[in-house]
Write a protein that holds these residues in place. Structure first.
Motif, short mmCIF file in Angstrom:
data_model
loop_
_atom_site.label_atom_id
_atom_site.label_comp_id
_atom_site.label_asym_id
_atom_site.label_seq_id
_atom_site.Cartn_x
_atom_site.Cartn_y
_atom_site.Cartn_z
N GLU A 159 0.76 -1.16 0.16
CA GLU A 159 0.10 0.06 -0.04
C GLU A 159 0.97 1.13 0.21
OE1 GLU A 159 -2.30 -0.49 3.46
OE2 GLU A 159 -3.67 -2.10 2.81
N TYR A 160 1.99 1.24 0.70
CA TYR A 160 2.83 2.53 0.84
C TYR A 160 3.48 2.53 -0.62
CZ TYR A 160 6.86 5.20 1.84
OH TYR A 160 7.97 6.11 1.85
N LEU A 161 3.91 1.53 -1.11
CA LEU A 161 4.93 1.69 -2.29
C LEU A 161 3.76 2.33 -3.35
CD1 LEU A 161 7.15 -1.33 -2.16
CD2 LEU A 161 7.87 0.77 -1.80
N ALA A 162 2.80 1.96 -3.59
CA ALA A 162 1.90 2.41 -4.50
C ALA A 162 1.39 3.88 -4.25
CB ALA A 162 0.47 1.58 -4.21
N ARG A 163 1.23 4.15 -2.93
CA ARG A 163 1.12 5.56 -2.74
C ARG A 163 2.07 6.52 -2.73
NH1 ARG A 163 -0.50 4.59 1.98
NH2 ARG A 163 1.27 5.44 3.26
N ALA A 164 3.26 6.15 -2.31
CA ALA A 164 4.46 7.14 -2.17
C ALA A 164 5.20 7.10 -3.16
CB ALA A 164 5.31 6.88 -0.99
N ARG A 165 5.49 5.90 -4.04
CA ARG A 165 6.44 5.82 -5.09
C ARG A 165 5.90 5.27 -6.30
NH1 ARG A 165 9.73 8.02 -5.09
NH2 ARG A 165 11.40 6.84 -5.72
N GLY A 166 4.76 5.06 -6.48
CA GLY A 166 4.02 4.59 -7.79
C GLY A 166 4.46 3.07 -8.05
N VAL A 167 4.47 2.42 -7.33
CA VAL A 167 4.94 1.21 -7.56
C VAL A 167 3.87 0.15 -7.38
CG1 VAL A 167 6.13 -1.06 -6.69
CG2 VAL A 167 7.28 1.50 -6.76
N TYR A 168 3.70 -0.74 -8.53
CA TYR A 168 2.68 -1.62 -8.24
C TYR A 168 3.31 -2.91 -7.72
CZ TYR A 168 -0.78 -5.38 -9.26
OH TYR A 168 -1.57 -6.50 -9.00
N ALA A 169 2.80 -3.54 -6.58
CA ALA A 169 3.40 -4.88 -6.00
C ALA A 169 2.30 -5.52 -5.16
CB ALA A 169 4.58 -4.29 -5.30
N ASP A 170 2.13 -6.65 -5.66
CA ASP A 170 1.30 -7.51 -4.72
C ASP A 170 1.76 -8.20 -3.56
OD1 ASP A 170 -0.04 -10.43 -4.18
OD2 ASP A 170 -1.55 -9.34 -5.11
N PRO A 171 1.24 -8.13 -2.39
CA PRO A 171 2.07 -8.47 -1.25
C PRO A 171 2.62 -10.06 -1.28
CG PRO A 171 -0.12 -7.73 -0.63
CD PRO A 171 -0.01 -7.53 -2.08
N GLU A 172 2.01 -10.81 -2.27
CA GLU A 172 2.51 -12.20 -2.54
C GLU A 172 3.68 -12.09 -3.45
OE1 GLU A 172 1.44 -15.07 -0.92
OE2 GLU A 172 0.13 -13.59 -0.05
N ARG A 173 4.14 -11.03 -3.90
CA ARG A 173 5.35 -10.93 -4.75
C ARG A 173 6.15 -9.93 -4.18
NH1 ARG A 173 4.93 -12.66 -9.97
NH2 ARG A 173 6.65 -11.12 -10.55
N ILE A 174 6.24 -9.89 -2.71
CA ILE A 174 7.17 -8.90 -2.05
C ILE A 174 7.98 -9.85 -0.96
CG2 ILE A 174 7.34 -7.13 -0.27
CD1 ILE A 174 5.12 -5.74 -1.10
N VAL A 175 9.33 -9.70 -1.07
CA VAL A 175 10.16 -10.50 -0.14
C VAL A 175 10.77 -9.59 0.66
CG1 VAL A 175 12.06 -12.19 0.04
CG2 VAL A 175 10.50 -12.23 -1.74
N ILE A 176 10.75 -9.84 2.10
CA ILE A 176 11.27 -8.79 2.81
C ILE A 176 12.89 -9.29 3.13
CG2 ILE A 176 11.35 -7.91 5.46
CD1 ILE A 176 9.08 -7.10 3.65
N CYS A 177 13.78 -8.35 2.94
CA CYS A 177 15.41 -8.70 3.25
C CYS A 177 15.78 -7.68 4.22
CB CYS A 177 15.79 -8.44 1.87
SG CYS A 177 15.36 -9.59 0.54
N SER A 178 16.93 -7.85 4.78
CA SER A 178 17.55 -7.22 5.67
C SER A 178 18.01 -5.95 4.94
CB SER A 178 18.76 -7.76 6.35
OG SER A 178 19.79 -8.12 5.48
N GLY A 179 18.38 -5.58 3.94
CA GLY A 179 18.92 -4.52 3.07
C GLY A 179 18.96 -4.74 1.68
N PHE A 180 19.21 -3.74 0.77
CA PHE A 180 19.44 -4.01 -0.71
C PHE A 180 20.46 -4.93 -0.98
CE2 PHE A 180 21.34 -3.00 -4.71
CZ PHE A 180 20.11 -3.13 -5.34
N ALA A 181 21.63 -4.78 -0.09
CA ALA A 181 22.72 -5.87 -0.43
C ALA A 181 22.11 -7.27 -0.34
CB ALA A 181 23.88 -5.78 0.56
N HIS A 182 21.39 -7.48 0.77
CA HIS A 182 20.80 -8.76 0.92
C HIS A 182 19.99 -9.19 -0.27
CE1 HIS A 182 17.89 -11.80 3.55
NE2 HIS A 182 18.63 -12.26 2.80
N GLY A 183 19.03 -8.35 -0.67
CA GLY A 183 18.16 -8.66 -1.83
C GLY A 183 19.14 -8.84 -3.20
N LEU A 184 20.13 -8.13 -3.05
CA LEU A 184 20.91 -8.18 -4.36
C LEU A 184 21.76 -9.55 -4.50
CD1 LEU A 184 21.72 -6.81 -6.96
CD2 LEU A 184 23.59 -5.69 -5.78
#
Length: 301
Positions: A159-184
């Motif tokens: 909800e926040y990403l859609a409102r503040a950054r114009g990002v479309y993201a379904d909760p099922e397609r989000i993965v929580i990481c400890s930071g960008f380096a972890h995600g990368l």
């Protein structure tokens, strides 16, 4: 004496050496300070506690402490206990060395990039929110959960990403990481297993990100960079790449946003080749000279 040694915490072994209990204890303490095992400011155990550990009379320890205080090795203050004295490091001189320039101290501002004003952290609000969340959380929230992260957090983020950054993201397609380096790091492994060999990166980008991709077995050809950001519109720039790593909202370290034409060119490349865009939106919410630039993902979610 029932014991010949004592331990301060888990890391410091203290064994009196030499003739006499008091002189042996003093030399052991001096050596612990000299070697750095007892660092300046370290609080020593009380004379009663140390005497019990060593199996000696309390006066022996108290006299040793008092003499080391007189010598400048220790300090003793009422209510603060006995501590290792803070002393300036010895100044090393080299006759052949050229005179050094005076060092300016007391700078009013820290211009180190990537580090915010830590004193402004909202401690009170954070504690209040944490207390509220912990009180309301179900018991199972404290066990092993979904590797993607708590669904409540992923839903709020979508909800926040859609409102503040114009990002479309379904909760099922989000993965929580400890930071960008972890995600990368995770993405690098996934790309390599999918057969990708090259991930284009921005010239003058962050070395640590390039190293993470290299460690995953990927090559990292560099995109040319100018005052409009990375030159994504040049056919040769992304030829052969299976993915590209960009900082389109605020290029690091030049600070320029990716020009609209080049944002569109990057999306066209992804559409036509099936390549992936890895977007490092590291400070998209922070702007002091213009309105925030929406995330690149919004152009083609």
């Amino acid at each position: 004496m029932t014991d010949s040694w004592a331990t301060f915490g888990a890391d410091l072994h203290l064994e009196p050496v030499g003739q006499g209990l008091r002189s042996g204890l003093m030399e052991a303490l001096r050596e612990a300070v000299r070697s750095g095992r007892l660092t300046p400011g370290t609080r020593l155990p009380s004379s009663r506690v140390l005497a019990a550990d060593l199996g000696v009379a309390r006066n022996t320890v108290a006299d040793a402490y008092a003499e080391l205080v007189a010598e400048g090795w220790l300090t003793a203050r009422q209510g603060s206990g006995t501590r290792v004295a803070r002393r300036s490091a010895p100044r090393r001189t080299d006759p052949a060395a050229a005179p050094s320039r005076p060092v300016r101290t007391g700078a009013g501002y820290n211009l180190k990039p990537g580090s915010p004003d830590l004193s402004a952290f909202p401690r009170t609000a954070w504690l209040k929110a944490a207390r509220k969340a912990l009180t309301a959380a179900p018991d199972e929230a404290f066990g092993y959960g979904d590797p993607h992260g708590r669904v409540e957090l992923r839903t709020v983020l979508a909800e926040y990403l859609a409102r503040a950054r114009g990002v479309y993201a379904d909760p099922e397609r989000i993965v929580i990481c400890s930071g960008f380096a972890h995600g990368l790091t995770l993405l690098g492994r996934v790309l390599r297993r999918r057969g990708v060999r090259d991930v284009a990166v921005e010239s003058y980008g962050l070395d640590v990100h390039r190293d993470l991709l290299t460690d995953a077995g990927l090559r990292t050809p560099c995109l040319p960079l100018d005052e409009r950001g990375s030159r994504t519109g040049e056919p040769a720039a992304l030829r052969g790449a299976g993915a590209v790593l960009l900082t389109p909202a605020h290029q690091f370290p030049t600070g320029v946003p990716l020009h609209p034409d080049r944002r569109a060119a990057a999306v066209d490349w992804a559409r036509s080749t099936g390549g992936l865009i890895l977007e490092d939106d590291y400070d998209g919410e922070f702007r002091y000279d213009r309105q925030p630039v929406g995330a690149l993902q919004g152009l083609d979610p």
